[in-house]
Design an enzyme around this catalytic site. Structure first.
Site, PDB file in Angstrom:
ATOM      1  N   ASP A 275       0.883  -1.165   0.000  1.00 55.41           N
ATOM      2  CA  ASP A 275       0.000   0.000   0.000  1.00 55.41           C
ATOM      3  C   ASP A 275       0.916   1.208   0.000  1.00 55.41           C
ATOM      4  O   ASP A 275       1.661   1.431   0.967  1.00 55.41           O
ATOM      5  CB  ASP A 275      -0.892  -0.013   1.253  1.00 55.41           C
ATOM      6  CG  ASP A 275      -1.839   1.182   1.297  1.00 55.41           C
ATOM      7  OD1 ASP A 275      -1.536   2.225   0.678  1.00 55.41           O
ATOM      8  OD2 ASP A 275      -2.887   1.083   1.959  1.00 55.41           O
TER       9      ASP A 275
ATOM     10  N   ASN B  77       2.962   2.968 -10.634  1.00 57.92           N
ATOM     11  CA  ASN B  77       1.727   2.968 -11.418  1.00 57.92           C
ATOM     12  C   ASN B  77       0.477   3.230 -10.565  1.00 57.92           C
ATOM     13  O   ASN B  77      -0.509   3.755 -11.063  1.00 57.92           O
ATOM     14  CB  ASN B  77       1.609   1.610 -12.128  1.00 57.92           C
ATOM     15  CG  ASN B  77       0.238   1.350 -12.692  1.00 57.92           C
ATOM     16  OD1 ASN B  77      -0.121   1.880 -13.753  1.00 57.92           O
ATOM     17  ND2 ASN B  77      -0.569   0.557 -11.988  1.00 57.92           N
TER      18      ASN B  77
ATOM     19  N   TYR C  67      -7.012  15.210  -9.116  1.00 57.90           N
ATOM     20  CA  TYR C  67      -6.241  14.262  -9.942  1.00 57.90           C
ATOM     21  C   TYR C  67      -5.301  14.947 -10.944  1.00 57.90           C
ATOM     22  O   TYR C  67      -4.094  14.630 -10.969  1.00 57.90           O
ATOM     23  CB  TYR C  67      -7.203  13.303 -10.644  1.00 57.90           C
ATOM     24  CG  TYR C  67      -6.532  12.291 -11.545  1.00 57.90           C
ATOM     25  CD1 TYR C  67      -5.976  11.127 -11.017  1.00 57.90           C
ATOM     26  CD2 TYR C  67      -6.450  12.504 -12.922  1.00 57.90           C
ATOM     27  CE1 TYR C  67      -5.354  10.198 -11.848  1.00 57.90           C
ATOM     28  CE2 TYR C  67      -5.835  11.582 -13.756  1.00 57.90           C
ATOM     29  CZ  TYR C  67      -5.292  10.428 -13.215  1.00 57.90           C
ATOM     30  OH  TYR C  67      -4.674   9.516 -14.034  1.00 57.90           O
TER      31      TYR C  67
ATOM     32  N   LYS D  18      -1.024  14.737 -10.978  1.00 52.96           N
ATOM     33  CA  LYS D  18      -0.146  14.212 -12.037  1.00 52.96           C
ATOM     34  C   LYS D  18       0.886  15.271 -12.450  1.00 52.96           C
ATOM     35  O   LYS D  18       2.005  14.931 -12.821  1.00 52.96           O
ATOM     36  CB  LYS D  18      -0.980  13.728 -13.228  1.00 52.96           C
ATOM     37  CG  LYS D  18      -1.818  12.483 -12.901  1.00 52.96           C
ATOM     38  CD  LYS D  18      -0.944  11.288 -12.501  1.00 52.96           C
ATOM     39  CE  LYS D  18      -1.715  10.006 -12.309  1.00 52.96           C
ATOM     40  NZ  LYS D  18      -0.880   8.847 -11.987  1.00 52.96           N
TER      41      LYS D  18
ATOM     42  N   THR E 233     -10.374   1.376 -17.912  1.00 53.23           N
ATOM     43  CA  THR E 233     -10.032   0.712 -16.639  1.00 53.23           C
ATOM     44  C   THR E 233     -11.007   1.157 -15.555  1.00 53.23           C
ATOM     45  O   THR E 233     -11.822   2.068 -15.750  1.00 53.23           O
ATOM     46  CB  THR E 233      -8.613   1.085 -16.144  1.00 53.23           C
ATOM     47  OG1 THR E 233      -8.607   2.482 -15.800  1.00 53.23           O
ATOM     48  CG2 THR E 233      -7.528   0.807 -17.183  1.00 53.23           C
TER      49      THR E 233
END
Ligand code: NAP
Length: 252
Positions: A58, A85, A174, A178, A209
């Site tokens: 984790d 990832n 998000y 990134k 996904t």
């Protein structure tokens, strides 16, 4: 010392991470299938042809990261490739809520700081913490590679362009996580510039996904392509880049 090259893929129990794991196992790597839920990691490892081993990891849990590094040192002695990832897109988007509606509720002015912290904890601090823990093992390899799975959504240059179609959904959760991961990638590449260790970031593209409720348009094979290429870079390959399989170099 273990003969096969060793790769750790974080968040490899599903999606793009699992596909990266499958492709590197097919290239004769020993693959450590990082999974926060060990049983799901074991189930995923069973679907991989080759030497695939589930590893409880984790990326937000210091003890889990330390235990993973200890196990790799004892079992394999080094790490040739690290693929950061693992990521989450949010913790509070309601089922069925559109990305645009979620973006409106998570603007810089109204976003919950808890939501920002939770996503950055996984996507940014998690990747940095795994880097710190795994670096001594990567230094044991002849020419290690680090691949940070980022997103084109984090490109400041693109999002600063009023004509960029996804500019409207650039926000502090998000997309900015990134952007920060890209910054960490460059910091890692600069730190390791005088070593043989190369650090590159990639964008998988909009891939079908769990992260986006399977709304993506690319297959996991397409999404994994650039990360796999960067994992296999030879000694003349670049470091400190940000790229996509078909678009090539992306602007930071
Ligand atoms: P996914 O199927 O949701 O996979 C994400 C993986 O990360 C899962 O295995 C998940 O584990 C794991 N994860 C989440 N939090 C974690 C934690 N704290 N510790 C360890 N593992 C954790 O999504 P994906 O699309 O394959 O995402 C892979 C990468 O591609 C991510 O970095 C994502 O940002 C990037 N990306 C994806 C797209 C896209 O369109 N899909 C586009 C651009 C970039 P659980 O199964 O336990 O949740």
């Amino acid at each position: 010392m273990h003969r096969q090259r060793v790769v750790l893929v974080t968040g490899a129990n599903q999606g793009i991470g699992l596909q990266i794991a499958k492709e590197l196992a097919a290239k004769s790597f020993t693959v450590l299938v990082g999974s926060r839920d060990f049983a799901r990691g074991e189930a995923a490892a069973k679907t991989i042809e080759g030497d695939a081993r589930a590893l409880q990891l984790d990326v937000t849990d210091k003890a889990s990261i330390a235990a993973a590094a200890k196990r790799i040192r004892e079992e394999l002695g080094r790490l040739d490739v690290l693929v950061n990832n693992a990521a989450i897109s949010n913790t509070s988007k309601r089922p069925g809520q559109s990305v645009e509606d979620y973006a409106k509720l998570t603007r810089a002015s109204n976003v919950s700081l808890d939501e920002v912290r939770a996503v950055w904890e996984t996507n940014v601090f998690g990747a940095l913490a795994v880097y710190q823990a795994m670096l001594p093992l990567l230094r044991e390899a002849k020419e290690a590679r680090i691949v940070n799975v980022s997103s084109g959504a984090g490109s400041l240059t693109r999002c600063a362009d009023p004509a960029y179609p996804y500019r409207a959904i650039f926000g502090p959760v998000y997309p900015a996580s990134k952007t920060a991961l890209n910054a960490m990638s460059l910091a890692m590449a600069i730190e390791l510039g005088s070593t043989g260790i190369k650090v590159n970031a990639c964008s998988p593209g909009f891939t079908k996904t769990n992260l986006n409720g399977y709304a993506g348009t690319e297959t996991v094979e397409q999404g994994a392509r650039e990360a796999v290429r960067l994992a296999l870079l030879g000694p003349d390959g670049p470091t400190g880049t940000f790229s996509h399989a078909t678009l090539g170099t992306l602007p930071w």
